[in-house]
Design a protein around this motif. Structure first.
Motif, mmCIF file in Angstrom:
data_model
loop_
_atom_site.group_PDB
_atom_site.id
_atom_site.type_symbol
_atom_site.label_atom_id
_atom_site.label_comp_id
_atom_site.label_asym_id
_atom_site.label_seq_id
_atom_site.Cartn_x
_atom_site.Cartn_y
_atom_site.Cartn_z
ATOM 1 N N MET A 1 0.817 -1.176 0.000
ATOM 2 C CA MET A 1 0.000 0.000 0.000
ATOM 3 C C MET A 1 0.874 1.260 0.000
ATOM 4 O O MET A 1 0.523 2.236 -0.656
ATOM 5 C CB MET A 1 -0.906 -0.046 1.237
ATOM 6 C CG MET A 1 -2.094 0.792 1.083
ATOM 7 S SD MET A 1 -3.106 0.314 -0.300
ATOM 8 C CE MET A 1 -4.635 0.145 0.480
ATOM 9 N N LEU A 2 1.978 1.209 0.714
ATOM 10 C CA LEU A 2 2.884 2.362 0.756
ATOM 11 C C LEU A 2 3.496 2.623 -0.622
ATOM 12 O O LEU A 2 3.640 3.774 -1.036
ATOM 13 C CB LEU A 2 3.983 2.130 1.792
ATOM 14 C CG LEU A 2 4.960 3.270 2.005
ATOM 15 C CD1 LEU A 2 4.218 4.522 2.473
ATOM 16 C CD2 LEU A 2 6.012 2.877 3.009
ATOM 17 N N ARG A 3 3.832 1.543 -1.344
ATOM 18 C CA ARG A 3 4.371 1.709 -2.697
ATOM 19 C C ARG A 3 3.360 2.384 -3.601
ATOM 20 O O ARG A 3 3.698 3.257 -4.387
ATOM 21 C CB ARG A 3 4.763 0.346 -3.282
ATOM 22 C CG ARG A 3 5.213 0.468 -4.744
ATOM 23 C CD ARG A 3 5.256 -0.847 -5.490
ATOM 24 N NE ARG A 3 4.207 -1.773 -5.255
ATOM 25 C CZ ARG A 3 3.018 -1.757 -5.870
ATOM 26 N NH1 ARG A 3 2.728 -0.817 -6.735
ATOM 27 N NH2 ARG A 3 2.114 -2.671 -5.608
ATOM 28 N N ALA A 4 2.101 1.999 -3.498
ATOM 29 C CA ALA A 4 1.067 2.594 -4.337
ATOM 30 C C ALA A 4 0.885 4.077 -4.016
ATOM 31 O O ALA A 4 0.742 4.901 -4.925
ATOM 32 C CB ALA A 4 -0.249 1.846 -4.162
ATOM 33 N N ALA A 5 0.929 4.434 -2.749
ATOM 34 C CA ALA A 5 0.750 5.842 -2.368
ATOM 35 C C ALA A 5 1.949 6.680 -2.799
ATOM 36 O O ALA A 5 1.793 7.750 -3.405
ATOM 37 C CB ALA A 5 0.537 5.946 -0.867
ATOM 38 N N ALA A 6 3.142 6.203 -2.511
ATOM 39 C CA ALA A 6 4.350 6.951 -2.896
ATOM 40 C C ALA A 6 4.501 6.978 -4.416
ATOM 41 O O ALA A 6 4.894 8.004 -4.997
ATOM 42 C CB ALA A 6 5.587 6.318 -2.255
ATOM 43 N N GLY A 7 4.176 5.889 -5.070
ATOM 44 C CA GLY A 7 4.254 5.836 -6.523
ATOM 45 C C GLY A 7 3.272 6.783 -7.190
ATOM 46 O O GLY A 7 3.576 7.367 -8.233
ATOM 47 N N SER A 8 2.106 6.963 -6.602
ATOM 48 C CA SER A 8 1.127 7.902 -7.149
ATOM 49 C C SER A 8 1.648 9.327 -7.106
ATOM 50 O O SER A 8 1.473 10.096 -8.059
ATOM 51 C CB SER A 8 -0.186 7.809 -6.371
ATOM 52 O OG SER A 8 -0.751 6.543 -6.503
ATOM 53 N N VAL A 9 2.306 9.671 -6.016
ATOM 54 C CA VAL A 9 2.895 11.013 -5.901
ATOM 55 C C VAL A 9 4.002 11.185 -6.934
ATOM 56 O O VAL A 9 4.085 12.221 -7.608
ATOM 57 C CB VAL A 9 3.414 11.244 -4.471
ATOM 58 C CG1 VAL A 9 4.206 12.539 -4.377
ATOM 59 C CG2 VAL A 9 2.259 11.253 -3.480
ATOM 60 N N LEU A 10 4.844 10.179 -7.079
ATOM 61 C CA LEU A 10 5.915 10.248 -8.079
ATOM 62 C C LEU A 10 5.353 10.325 -9.495
ATOM 63 O O LEU A 10 5.864 11.079 -10.335
ATOM 64 C CB LEU A 10 6.837 9.028 -7.950
ATOM 65 C CG LEU A 10 7.737 9.002 -6.724
ATOM 66 C CD1 LEU A 10 8.447 7.661 -6.639
ATOM 67 C CD2 LEU A 10 8.733 10.132 -6.777
ATOM 68 N N TYR A 11 4.297 9.566 -9.762
ATOM 69 C CA TYR A 11 3.674 9.587 -11.087
ATOM 70 C C TYR A 11 3.147 10.984 -11.410
ATOM 71 O O TYR A 11 3.379 11.503 -12.494
ATOM 72 C CB TYR A 11 2.550 8.551 -11.149
ATOM 73 C CG TYR A 11 1.693 8.670 -12.383
ATOM 74 C CD1 TYR A 11 2.189 8.309 -13.630
ATOM 75 C CD2 TYR A 11 0.400 9.166 -12.305
ATOM 76 C CE1 TYR A 11 1.417 8.432 -14.772
ATOM 77 C CE2 TYR A 11 -0.379 9.284 -13.443
ATOM 78 C CZ TYR A 11 0.134 8.922 -14.666
ATOM 79 O OH TYR A 11 -0.635 9.050 -15.792
ATOM 80 N N LEU A 12 2.432 11.589 -10.482
ATOM 81 C CA LEU A 12 1.893 12.925 -10.725
ATOM 82 C C LEU A 12 3.000 13.957 -10.878
ATOM 83 O O LEU A 12 2.886 14.896 -11.673
ATOM 84 C CB LEU A 12 0.935 13.309 -9.600
ATOM 85 C CG LEU A 12 -0.363 12.504 -9.580
ATOM 86 C CD1 LEU A 12 -1.189 12.866 -8.351
ATOM 87 C CD2 LEU A 12 -1.160 12.716 -10.841
ATOM 88 N N LEU A 69 0.459 4.268 -14.278
ATOM 89 C CA LEU A 69 -0.539 3.897 -13.280
ATOM 90 C C LEU A 69 -0.375 2.463 -12.786
ATOM 91 O O LEU A 69 -1.057 2.055 -11.852
ATOM 92 C CB LEU A 69 -1.942 4.128 -13.833
ATOM 93 C CG LEU A 69 -2.321 5.595 -14.017
ATOM 94 C CD1 LEU A 69 -3.713 5.721 -14.617
ATOM 95 C CD2 LEU A 69 -2.236 6.358 -12.709
ATOM 96 N N ALA A 70 0.527 1.717 -13.379
ATOM 97 C CA ALA A 70 0.801 0.358 -12.886
ATOM 98 C C ALA A 70 1.368 0.391 -11.476
ATOM 99 O O ALA A 70 1.229 -0.573 -10.730
ATOM 100 C CB ALA A 70 1.772 -0.362 -13.823
ATOM 101 N N VAL A 71 1.964 1.504 -11.084
ATOM 102 C CA VAL A 71 2.524 1.610 -9.740
ATOM 103 C C VAL A 71 1.416 1.635 -8.684
ATOM 104 O O VAL A 71 1.656 1.332 -7.522
ATOM 105 C CB VAL A 71 3.452 2.845 -9.617
ATOM 106 C CG1 VAL A 71 2.660 4.122 -9.474
ATOM 107 C CG2 VAL A 71 4.431 2.688 -8.487
ATOM 108 N N GLN A 72 0.188 1.949 -9.083
ATOM 109 C CA GLN A 72 -0.925 1.986 -8.144
ATOM 110 C C GLN A 72 -1.554 0.615 -7.914
ATOM 111 O O GLN A 72 -2.369 0.463 -7.013
ATOM 112 C CB GLN A 72 -1.997 2.954 -8.629
ATOM 113 C CG GLN A 72 -1.559 4.381 -8.621
ATOM 114 C CD GLN A 72 -2.643 5.319 -9.117
ATOM 115 O OE1 GLN A 72 -3.659 4.890 -9.665
ATOM 116 N NE2 GLN A 72 -2.422 6.599 -8.929
ATOM 117 N N ALA A 73 -1.189 -0.349 -8.721
ATOM 118 C CA ALA A 73 -1.779 -1.685 -8.591
ATOM 119 C C ALA A 73 -1.306 -2.341 -7.305
ATOM 120 O O ALA A 73 -0.122 -2.303 -6.965
ATOM 121 C CB ALA A 73 -1.410 -2.544 -9.784
#
Length: 111
Positions: A1-12, A69-73
């Motif tokens: 879950m932490l990867r998805a949250a941090a990855g979403s910030v990095l993606y944006l 968006l694969a980082v959010q999976a």
């Protein structure tokens, strides 16, 4: 879950840097918004029109929105064409190319 949250910030953040690079190249905010949103939203829609599954998968892998968006999976990671962090490297490459193009065009025009 932490990867998805941090990855979403990095993606944006990467999408914002991509937008900055495109805006620097075209020197018009409306055109930059059109180009970036067109690439992010129209490119995945066009991918669905490709009949060949192999080509469709390749286009999915190089699409900045789909791959990023694969980082959010958080489930079924094995079914994704790219892994989460590999997928995040795709918009990073798009952002780097746009920033490089923006820097070069700025240097050629304005310096």
């Amino acid at each position: 879950m932490l990867r998805a949250a941090a990855g979403s910030v990095l993606y944006l953040t990467l999408i914002a840097l991509f937008g900055l690079g495109v805006a620097t190249v075209v020197r018009d905010s409306a055109t930059a918004v059109g180009v970036v949103l067109g690439l992010l939203y129209l490119f995945p829609a066009l991918i669905l029109m490709v009949a060949d599954a192999g080509r469709q998968r390749l286009l999915w892998q190089i699409s900045p929105m789909n791959a990023g968006l694969a980082v959010q999976a958080t489930t079924d990671l094995a079914t994704l064409p790219l892994g989460p962090w590999t997928g995040l490297s795709v918009p990073a490459a798009w952002a780097a190319a746009a920033l490089l193009g923006g820097g070069l065009s700025f240097w050629m025009r304005d310096v």
